[in-house]
Design a protein around this motif. Structure first.
Motif, PDB file in Angstrom:
ATOM      1  N   ARG A  91     -13.558  -2.577  -9.178  1.00  0.00           N
ATOM      2  CA  ARG A  91     -13.974  -4.054  -9.167  1.00  0.00           C
ATOM      3  C   ARG A  91     -14.743  -4.365  -8.117  1.00  0.00           C
ATOM      4  O   ARG A  91     -15.658  -5.414  -8.333  1.00  0.00           O
ATOM      5  N   LYS A  92     -15.143  -3.258  -6.971  1.00  0.00           N
ATOM      6  CA  LYS A  92     -15.882  -3.803  -6.078  1.00  0.00           C
ATOM      7  C   LYS A  92     -15.735  -5.115  -5.325  1.00  0.00           C
ATOM      8  O   LYS A  92     -16.550  -5.875  -5.153  1.00  0.00           O
ATOM      9  N   ASP A  93     -14.375  -5.167  -5.059  1.00  0.00           N
ATOM     10  CA  ASP A  93     -13.796  -6.483  -4.496  1.00  0.00           C
ATOM     11  C   ASP A  93     -12.586  -6.144  -3.980  1.00  0.00           C
ATOM     12  O   ASP A  93     -11.797  -5.387  -4.253  1.00  0.00           O
ATOM     13  N   TYR A  94     -12.119  -7.361  -2.990  1.00  0.00           N
ATOM     14  CA  TYR A  94     -10.744  -7.213  -2.534  1.00  0.00           C
ATOM     15  C   TYR A  94      -9.627  -7.698  -3.419  1.00  0.00           C
ATOM     16  O   TYR A  94      -9.860  -8.686  -4.077  1.00  0.00           O
TER      17      TYR A  94
ATOM     18  N   TYR B 298       4.631 -10.797   0.049  1.00  0.00           N
ATOM     19  CA  TYR B 298       3.812 -10.398   1.200  1.00  0.00           C
ATOM     20  C   TYR B 298       2.790  -9.245   0.498  1.00  0.00           C
ATOM     21  O   TYR B 298       3.186  -8.218  -0.247  1.00  0.00           O
ATOM     22  N   CYS B 299       1.406  -9.622   0.285  1.00  0.00           N
ATOM     23  CA  CYS B 299       0.697  -8.855  -0.018  1.00  0.00           C
ATOM     24  C   CYS B 299      -0.545  -8.125   1.061  1.00  0.00           C
ATOM     25  O   CYS B 299      -0.986  -8.928   2.027  1.00  0.00           O
ATOM     26  N   LEU B 300      -1.023  -6.928   0.614  1.00  0.00           N
ATOM     27  CA  LEU B 300      -2.259  -6.343   1.539  1.00  0.00           C
ATOM     28  C   LEU B 300      -3.340  -6.495   0.965  1.00  0.00           C
ATOM     29  O   LEU B 300      -3.388  -5.994  -0.243  1.00  0.00           O
ATOM     30  N   SER B 301      -4.295  -7.279   1.497  1.00  0.00           N
ATOM     31  CA  SER B 301      -5.681  -7.141   0.990  1.00  0.00           C
ATOM     32  C   SER B 301      -6.440  -5.876   0.791  1.00  0.00           C
ATOM     33  O   SER B 301      -6.356  -5.220   2.060  1.00  0.00           O
ATOM     34  N   SER B 302      -6.665  -5.282  -0.150  1.00  0.00           N
ATOM     35  CA  SER B 302      -7.118  -3.726  -0.220  1.00  0.00           C
ATOM     36  C   SER B 302      -8.266  -3.733  -1.124  1.00  0.00           C
ATOM     37  O   SER B 302      -8.554  -4.622  -2.117  1.00  0.00           O
ATOM     38  N   TRP B 303      -9.389  -3.059  -0.907  1.00  0.00           N
ATOM     39  CA  TRP B 303     -10.586  -2.766  -1.281  1.00  0.00           C
ATOM     40  C   TRP B 303     -10.433  -1.984  -2.822  1.00  0.00           C
ATOM     41  O   TRP B 303      -9.707  -0.764  -2.718  1.00  0.00           O
ATOM     42  N   ASP B 304     -10.827  -2.545  -3.820  1.00  0.00           N
ATOM     43  CA  ASP B 304     -10.822  -2.125  -4.923  1.00  0.00           C
ATOM     44  C   ASP B 304     -12.215  -1.291  -5.568  1.00  0.00           C
ATOM     45  O   ASP B 304     -13.065  -2.197  -5.877  1.00  0.00           O
TER      46      ASP B 304
END
Length: 489
Positions: free
Chosen positions: A345-348, A336-342
């Motif tokens: 990388r300037k990306d999710y 199970y993964c959470l979509s997080s802003w990096d």
């Protein structure tokens, strides 16, 4: 029973063998692949007798009819499901069962159920292969048992899995094609006879896979007054299963079975260092496990350990019965993964919050994270959670030789499957008062319940807050919340 349901005139329902006996398997009012449709998230409605019926509704009606025929009583019901079922499927299945069953419902993956069904052959801390070969699917799982001290339970961990959409029904179609060509029958001739001919072919396949060398299949066509007859032999069936076929990526059924087993073994070795020599036994489930030569393929691949095929029809059901009332700790086979802003990388990116291998049900949150507002004055926040699973698949490499393509080798490719848990409403968290950029506003904890569903616990750190989450049903839950199934959000 066959997973068939037919909607007739006047809202009459036929299920299982009733549909086959009435010759309605191919009728527009019949649903036969509802489970696969739901697993693939295909819920396209079909108009039947003036009403729209979806695969999900058909499956719910089928479950209701089965439970009604079984009496619908009892205090506890164990429902088995594929190893890598997504939360949405698990949640739907539980809800569908609870429409007709008022007792306790427990969910169990089929690989573990098979191990429990063969319990007298199982030892603690050992590696086993579960080979589940049914009418339409092949599922191979490498299992490791552990923690056998709690009575007679058999907790299991799924180390690797591989599968294919092949089964006994595909073999039936090959044999039907053989008969059609040998007797020079048109497609209409076959349609005129209906499912009775296919049933006779299936019976011949079963008998040839036993101890009979030759079986004659006959069927009278009432419309053309023609008697259809053909002799099937065990040698002919074996040649059918040894024939390379385009629909099997250029492999025979036997070779594809062996390749699927090898993929599961490779997955276990890459992830856990488990070697083929560590497998202590192979357990077979599903009616197609009895198909001619299949057990031989497994014995050739595992010459140093026993291959058990004593009762493939009842192994999973017997394991489910053993599971009832017991406390078995199981393990996830996906992340199970959470979509997080990096920011760099300037990306999710996907950040695991409950990793593969976590044993469930979890006693407490496996991971706690702060959730902050991304902009000043935010009144709604969202969490995007994704189920991520991986499966190794073979990929054939080709080169041009003399103007034609020639296979030169095979490489392994890891297919990553992603499925979002809450695509309908990502921003289900309502803040009151509004959020402030940079402030640690919420604490989120993630766990997994007994039915293998991700749960969310959420607390607002702002004193005197009136924050809440809104469920997909429209219901509001004031914060804090504890262990709410994520698929309900």
């Amino acid at each position: 029973m066959p997973s068939l349901i037919h909607y007739g005139e006047g809202n009459t329902l036929r299920t299982g063998a009733q549909v086959e006996n009435a010759g309605l398997v191919s009728h527009r009012g019949t649903f036969r692949w509802a489970k696969l449709d739901i697993l693939r998230n295909n819920n396209r409605a079909r108009r039947i007798n003036g009403s729209l019926v979806t695969p999900r509704q058909a499956a719910e009606d089928l479950i209701g009819q089965v439970l009604l025929a079984a009496g619908g009583g009892g205090e506890e019901l164990v429902v088995t499901l594929p190893v890598e079922s997504y939360d949405t499927y698990v949640d739907w299945l539980q809800g569908a069962v609870l429409q007709s069953f008022r007792g306790t419902v427990r969910m169990l993956d089929e690989a573990t159920a098979c191990i429990l069904g063969y319990d007298t052959h199982v030892r603690e801390g050992q590696v086993y292969v579960v080979f589940d070969f049914g009418g339409g699917t092949l599922d191979v799982s490498l299992i490791k048992t552990r923690d056998l001290g709690a009575g007679e339970t058999r907790p299991c961990e799924v180390l690797a899995r591989a599968g294919e959409e092949i089964g006994g029904s595909l073999v039936d179609q090959w044999l039907l094609k053989e008969l059609q060509q040998a007797q020079d029958l048109s497609d209409q001739d076959v349609a005129d006879v209906g499912t009775a001919l296919l049933h006779a072919i299936e019976d011949a396949k079963v008998r040839l896979s036993g101890d009979e060398a030759r079986v004659e299949v006959t069927q009278f066509n009432d419309l053309t007054a023609r008697l259809i007859g053909h002799d099937f032999t065990a040698d002919g069936l074996r040649r059918t299963l040894e024939t390379d076929r385009p629909e099997l990526r250029g492999l025979s059924l036997y070779r594809l079975i062996a390749r699927t087993l090898e993929r599961a073994l490779e997955g276990a070795q890459e992830r856990y260092g488990i070697k083929k020599s560590e497998v202590r036994a192979v357990f077979m489930a599903g009616g197609s496990s009895l198909l001619l030569g299949v057990a031989g393929v497994l014995r050739n691949l595992f010459p140093d350990c026993p291959v058990h095929c004593e009762d493939p029809f009842e192994a999973i059901a017997r394991g489910a019965c053993r599971y009832a009332g017991e406390d078995i700790n199981l393990a996830l086979v996906h992340d199970y993964c959470l979509s997080s802003w990096d920011r760099e990388r300037k990306d999710y990116v996907l950040v695991p919050v409950v990793p593969k291998g976590t044993r469930y049900p979890t006693e407490k949150a496996t991971k706690a994270l702060f959730v902050n507002a991304a902009c000043e004055g935010a009144t709604r926040l969202g969490l995007v959670v994704v189920e991520r699973s991986a499966m190794l698949r073979p990929e054939t490499l080709y080169e041009v030789d003399g103007g034609a393509l020639k296979a030169v080798g095979t490489q392994r490719r890891e297919d990553i499957a992603l499925r979002e848990l809450n695509p309908g409403d990502r921003e289900f968290i309502h803040l009151d008062p509004p959020g402030t950029v940079g402030a640690r506003r919420l604490v989120a904890g993630f766990g997994v319940d007994a039915n293998k569903r991700l749960t969310l616990s959420l607390k607002d750190l702002e004193p005197g807050n009136r924050s809440y989450v809104q469920l997909s049903s429209g219901e509001r839950l004031e914060l804090p919340i504890k262990e709410v199934p994520f698929v309900a959000l």
